[in-house]
Design a protein around this motif. Structure first.
Motif, PDB file in Angstrom:
ATOM      1  N   GLN A  62       4.867  -9.578  -9.014  1.00 35.03           N
ATOM      2  CA  GLN A  62       6.222  -8.134  -9.454  1.00 35.03           C
ATOM      3  C   GLN A  62       6.378  -9.206 -10.612  1.00 35.03           C
ATOM      4  OE1 GLN A  62       8.344  -5.718  -6.975  1.00 35.03           O
ATOM      5  NE2 GLN A  62       9.829  -5.904  -8.978  1.00 35.03           N
ATOM      6  N   GLU A  63       6.488  -8.395 -11.568  1.00 31.21           N
ATOM      7  CA  GLU A  63       6.679  -8.876 -12.855  1.00 31.21           C
ATOM      8  C   GLU A  63       7.429  -8.204 -14.035  1.00 31.21           C
ATOM      9  OE1 GLU A  63       3.340 -10.930 -14.883  1.00 31.21           O
ATOM     10  OE2 GLU A  63       4.267 -11.663 -14.087  1.00 31.21           O
ATOM     11  N   ILE A  64       7.752  -8.564 -14.540  1.00 30.50           N
ATOM     12  CA  ILE A  64       8.089  -7.607 -16.304  1.00 30.50           C
ATOM     13  C   ILE A  64       7.528  -8.520 -17.557  1.00 30.50           C
ATOM     14  CG2 ILE A  64       9.795  -6.316 -17.109  1.00 30.50           C
ATOM     15  CD1 ILE A  64      11.578  -6.132 -15.234  1.00 30.50           C
ATOM     16  N   ASN A  65       6.469  -7.104 -18.301  1.00 31.50           N
ATOM     17  CA  ASN A  65       5.423  -8.030 -19.020  1.00 31.50           C
ATOM     18  C   ASN A  65       6.481  -7.508 -20.270  1.00 31.50           C
ATOM     19  OD1 ASN A  65       5.259  -5.077 -20.111  1.00 31.50           O
ATOM     20  ND2 ASN A  65       3.418  -5.287 -19.516  1.00 31.50           N
ATOM     21  N   THR A  66       5.270  -8.067 -21.520  1.00 30.90           N
ATOM     22  CA  THR A  66       6.593  -7.862 -22.632  1.00 30.90           C
ATOM     23  C   THR A  66       6.540  -6.706 -23.678  1.00 30.90           C
ATOM     24  OG1 THR A  66       4.071  -7.863 -23.391  1.00 30.90           O
ATOM     25  CG2 THR A  66       5.447 -10.484 -23.898  1.00 30.90           C
ATOM     26  N   ASN A  67       5.986  -5.724 -22.878  1.00 28.29           N
ATOM     27  CA  ASN A  67       6.415  -4.086 -23.079  1.00 28.29           C
ATOM     28  C   ASN A  67       7.718  -3.697 -22.125  1.00 28.29           C
ATOM     29  OD1 ASN A  67       4.151  -3.955 -25.169  1.00 28.29           O
ATOM     30  ND2 ASN A  67       2.957  -2.930 -23.868  1.00 28.29           N
ATOM     31  N   GLN A  68       7.868  -4.443 -21.329  1.00 24.91           N
ATOM     32  CA  GLN A  68       9.212  -4.014 -21.045  1.00 24.91           C
ATOM     33  C   GLN A  68       9.164  -2.926 -19.413  1.00 24.91           C
ATOM     34  OE1 GLN A  68      12.347  -5.271 -20.364  1.00 24.91           O
ATOM     35  NE2 GLN A  68      11.234  -6.435 -21.680  1.00 24.91           N
ATOM     36  N   ASN A  69       7.250  -3.202 -18.900  1.00 21.81           N
ATOM     37  CA  ASN A  69       6.896  -2.241 -18.126  1.00 21.81           C
ATOM     38  C   ASN A  69       6.942  -3.554 -17.079  1.00 21.81           C
ATOM     39  OD1 ASN A  69       5.773   0.266 -19.648  1.00 21.81           O
ATOM     40  ND2 ASN A  69       4.569  -1.357 -20.754  1.00 21.81           N
ATOM     41  N   TYR A  70       6.913  -2.491 -15.694  1.00 21.60           N
ATOM     42  CA  TYR A  70       6.904  -3.205 -14.326  1.00 21.60           C
ATOM     43  C   TYR A  70       5.791  -3.442 -13.716  1.00 21.60           C
ATOM     44  CZ  TYR A  70      11.280  -2.301 -13.269  1.00 21.60           C
ATOM     45  OH  TYR A  70      12.929  -1.951 -13.013  1.00 21.60           O
ATOM     46  N   VAL A  71       4.710  -5.118 -13.430  1.00 20.10           N
ATOM     47  CA  VAL A  71       3.823  -5.031 -12.951  1.00 20.10           C
ATOM     48  C   VAL A  71       3.651  -6.081 -11.193  1.00 20.10           C
ATOM     49  CG1 VAL A  71       1.206  -6.453 -13.366  1.00 20.10           C
ATOM     50  CG2 VAL A  71       2.800  -6.044 -15.397  1.00 20.10           C
ATOM     51  N   VAL A  72       2.847  -4.526 -11.619  1.00 19.98           N
ATOM     52  CA  VAL A  72       2.837  -4.806  -9.516  1.00 19.98           C
ATOM     53  C   VAL A  72       1.338  -5.732  -8.960  1.00 19.98           C
ATOM     54  CG1 VAL A  72       3.372  -4.823  -7.339  1.00 19.98           C
ATOM     55  CG2 VAL A  72       5.388  -4.061  -9.484  1.00 19.98           C
ATOM     56  N   CYS A  73       1.243  -6.400  -8.703  1.00 19.81           N
ATOM     57  CA  CYS A  73       0.213  -7.129  -7.648  1.00 19.81           C
ATOM     58  C   CYS A  73      -0.105  -6.862  -5.675  1.00 19.81           C
ATOM     59  CB  CYS A  73      -0.374  -8.251  -8.360  1.00 19.81           C
ATOM     60  SG  CYS A  73      -1.813  -8.965  -7.413  1.00 19.81           S
ATOM     61  N   TYR A  74      -1.505  -6.039  -6.120  1.00 18.44           N
ATOM     62  CA  TYR A  74      -1.486  -5.885  -4.246  1.00 18.44           C
ATOM     63  C   TYR A  74      -2.867  -6.390  -3.738  1.00 18.44           C
ATOM     64  CZ  TYR A  74       2.839  -2.748  -2.784  1.00 18.44           C
ATOM     65  OH  TYR A  74       3.855  -2.719  -2.533  1.00 18.44           O
ATOM     66  N   LYS A  75      -2.449  -6.977  -2.420  1.00 25.09           N
ATOM     67  CA  LYS A  75      -3.957  -7.469  -2.029  1.00 25.09           C
ATOM     68  C   LYS A  75      -4.361  -6.418  -0.507  1.00 25.09           C
ATOM     69  CE  LYS A  75      -4.250 -10.597   0.524  1.00 25.09           C
ATOM     70  NZ  LYS A  75      -4.054 -12.520   1.155  1.00 25.09           N
ATOM     71  N   ALA A  76      -5.208  -6.158  -0.938  1.00 28.41           N
ATOM     72  CA  ALA A  76      -5.416  -4.951   0.564  1.00 28.41           C
ATOM     73  C   ALA A  76      -6.922  -5.662   1.353  1.00 28.41           C
ATOM     74  CB  ALA A  76      -6.535  -3.491   0.222  1.00 28.41           C
ATOM     75  N   VAL A  77      -7.048  -5.378   2.873  1.00 30.16           N
ATOM     76  CA  VAL A  77      -7.715  -6.531   3.644  1.00 30.16           C
ATOM     77  C   VAL A  77      -8.300  -5.002   3.815  1.00 30.16           C
ATOM     78  CG1 VAL A  77      -8.987  -7.224   5.118  1.00 30.16           C
ATOM     79  CG2 VAL A  77      -7.100  -8.539   3.996  1.00 30.16           C
ATOM     80  N   LEU A  78      -9.608  -4.520   3.835  1.00 32.27           N
ATOM     81  CA  LEU A  78      -9.991  -3.238   4.210  1.00 32.27           C
ATOM     82  C   LEU A  78     -11.258  -3.514   4.836  1.00 32.27           C
ATOM     83  CD1 LEU A  78     -10.383   0.511   2.130  1.00 32.27           C
ATOM     84  CD2 LEU A  78     -12.094  -0.748   3.188  1.00 32.27           C
ATOM     85  N   LYS A  79     -11.363  -2.021   6.511  1.00 27.62           N
ATOM     86  CA  LYS A  79     -13.436  -2.427   6.981  1.00 27.62           C
ATOM     87  C   LYS A  79     -13.423  -1.290   6.981  1.00 27.62           C
ATOM     88  CE  LYS A  79     -14.019  -3.458  11.776  1.00 27.62           C
ATOM     89  NZ  LYS A  79     -13.801  -3.588  12.917  1.00 27.62           N
ATOM     90  N   VAL A  80     -14.602  -0.969   7.133  1.00 24.49           N
ATOM     91  CA  VAL A  80     -15.502   0.139   6.605  1.00 24.49           C
ATOM     92  C   VAL A  80     -16.350   0.123   7.659  1.00 24.49           C
ATOM     93  CG1 VAL A  80     -17.542   1.067   5.867  1.00 24.49           C
ATOM     94  CG2 VAL A  80     -16.134   0.737   4.493  1.00 24.49           C
ATOM     95  N   LEU A  81     -16.223   1.112   9.057  1.00 23.77           N
ATOM     96  CA  LEU A  81     -17.040   1.689   9.932  1.00 23.77           C
ATOM     97  C   LEU A  81     -18.124   2.547  10.095  1.00 23.77           C
ATOM     98  CD1 LEU A  81     -17.734   0.714  13.518  1.00 23.77           C
ATOM     99  CD2 LEU A  81     -15.930   2.473  13.257  1.00 23.77           C
ATOM    100  N   VAL A  82     -19.591   1.849   9.911  1.00 25.37           N
ATOM    101  CA  VAL A  82     -20.753   3.081   9.593  1.00 25.37           C
ATOM    102  C   VAL A  82     -21.508   3.323  10.738  1.00 25.37           C
ATOM    103  CG1 VAL A  82     -23.253   3.735   8.230  1.00 25.37           C
ATOM    104  CG2 VAL A  82     -21.570   2.578   7.581  1.00 25.37           C
ATOM    105  N   ASN A  83     -21.697   4.509  11.139  1.00 23.27           N
ATOM    106  CA  ASN A  83     -22.894   5.096  12.353  1.00 23.27           C
ATOM    107  C   ASN A  83     -23.605   5.404  12.855  1.00 23.27           C
ATOM    108  OD1 ASN A  83     -20.332   5.069  14.869  1.00 23.27           O
ATOM    109  ND2 ASN A  83     -19.030   5.948  13.744  1.00 23.27           N
ATOM    110  N   ASN A  84     -24.876   5.520  13.147  1.00 24.52           N
ATOM    111  CA  ASN A  84     -25.890   6.646  12.828  1.00 24.52           C
ATOM    112  C   ASN A  84     -25.643   7.940  13.175  1.00 24.52           C
ATOM    113  OD1 ASN A  84     -25.749   6.248  15.935  1.00 24.52           O
ATOM    114  ND2 ASN A  84     -27.550   5.422  16.122  1.00 24.52           N
ATOM    115  N   LEU A  85     -26.879   8.575  12.961  1.00 18.48           N
ATOM    116  CA  LEU A  85     -26.819  10.012  13.019  1.00 18.48           C
ATOM    117  C   LEU A  85     -25.799  10.180  14.501  1.00 18.48           C
ATOM    118  CD1 LEU A  85     -29.760  10.492  11.195  1.00 18.48           C
ATOM    119  CD2 LEU A  85     -26.842  10.550  10.419  1.00 18.48           C
ATOM    120  N   ASN A  86     -26.404   9.892  15.477  1.00 17.75           N
ATOM    121  CA  ASN A  86     -26.513  10.324  16.833  1.00 17.75           C
ATOM    122  C   ASN A  86     -25.153   9.375  17.352  1.00 17.75           C
ATOM    123  OD1 ASN A  86     -29.044  11.630  17.205  1.00 17.75           O
ATOM    124  ND2 ASN A  86     -29.585   9.904  17.676  1.00 17.75           N
TER     125      ASN A  86
END
Length: 241
Positions: A62-86
């Motif tokens: 998290q930081e503040i840039n030259t335009n005085q805006n907040y800059v926040v970086c996030y990391k996400a770990v995500l899991k996708v689950l796919v089923n067959n038609l049945n």
């Protein structure tokens, strides 16, 4: 796991009309939008045959840039689950994504950064299912003819110089000519959203698809909305590099 029709669709070449492009530094990057890959998953797998869950979502910086805006970086770990038609078989994919949120308020920057990280992780998970989810875009030896980009380039080429310089400020005064450049890295967050910044007669203009939905990020970079011409603009600072 997948039926013949699904396998055939997954192996099809990626429709060039779905490909978007943005510049990052001096590199042109091709990508698919988040809503696009979700619609594709619904179409190929079925609305009730796939799902995703967020395994981890954490703030990186998290930081503040030259335009005085907040800059926040996030990391996400995500899991996708796919089923067959049945729903008798399933397959899962897991990957990581990152997102930057830039806004005037800390709450908005957190919201934007978290959402972008989740979307990035989702796209990275789904690309393991092949061309229809953008995996072929990582193959630099393959050429994708983006019809949208070609049409835009043709339209711009066919415009006369006078028509390209007819943008008017809300005061209806013609912009003064300026040959000053600008620092592209200052607007990296907009490039990451698939937007582009162009210089015209002493002003910077934001161009790209679905601009209005990205208004918070655009405003955070100091741009203003011109209701008359329906464009986001910003005065180009003299001496900018």
């Amino acid at each position: 796991m997948f039926n013949d029709e699904q396998i055939k669709t997954l192996k099809n070449e990626l429709d060039s009309n779905r490909i978007k492009s943005r510049e990052k530094g001096n590199i042109n990057l091709s990508y698919l939008e988040g809503f696009d890959v979700i619609e594709t998953a619904n179409s190929i797998f079925g609305f009730g045959n796939w799902s995703y869950s967020v395994s981890k979502l954490e703030q990186v910086s998290q930081e503040i840039n030259t335009n005085q805006n907040y800059v926040v970086c996030y990391k996400a770990v995500l899991k996708v689950l796919v089923n067959n038609l049945n729903h008798t078989q399933e397959i899962s994919r897991e990957d990581v994504g990152f997102g930057n949120g830039i806004a005037k308020t800390l709450a908005d920057s957190h919201e934007s950064g978290a959402k972008e990280a989740i979307t990035d992780a989702l796209k990275r998970c789904l690309r393991s299912f092949g061309n229809q989810f953008g995996n072929s875009l990582y193959d630099k030896t393959r050429k994708h003819n983006n019809v949208n980009l070609e049409n835009k380039a043709t339209s711009k080429t066919n415009q006369s110089p006078s028509s390209q310089n007819n943008y008017q400020h809300p005061s209806s005064n013609q912009f003064s000519n300026s040959n000053q450049g600008f620092n592209q890295f200052e607007y990296q967050s907009l490039y990451n959203l698939g937007l582009n910044i162009v210089e015209q007669n002493g002003y910077l203009l934001v161009t790209g698809d679905d601009i209005f939905s990205k208004k918070d990020s655009i405003k955070a970079c100091g741009f203003r909305w011109d209701g008359k011409t329906k464009q986001w603009y910003k005065v180009l600072e003299q001496g900018a590099a």
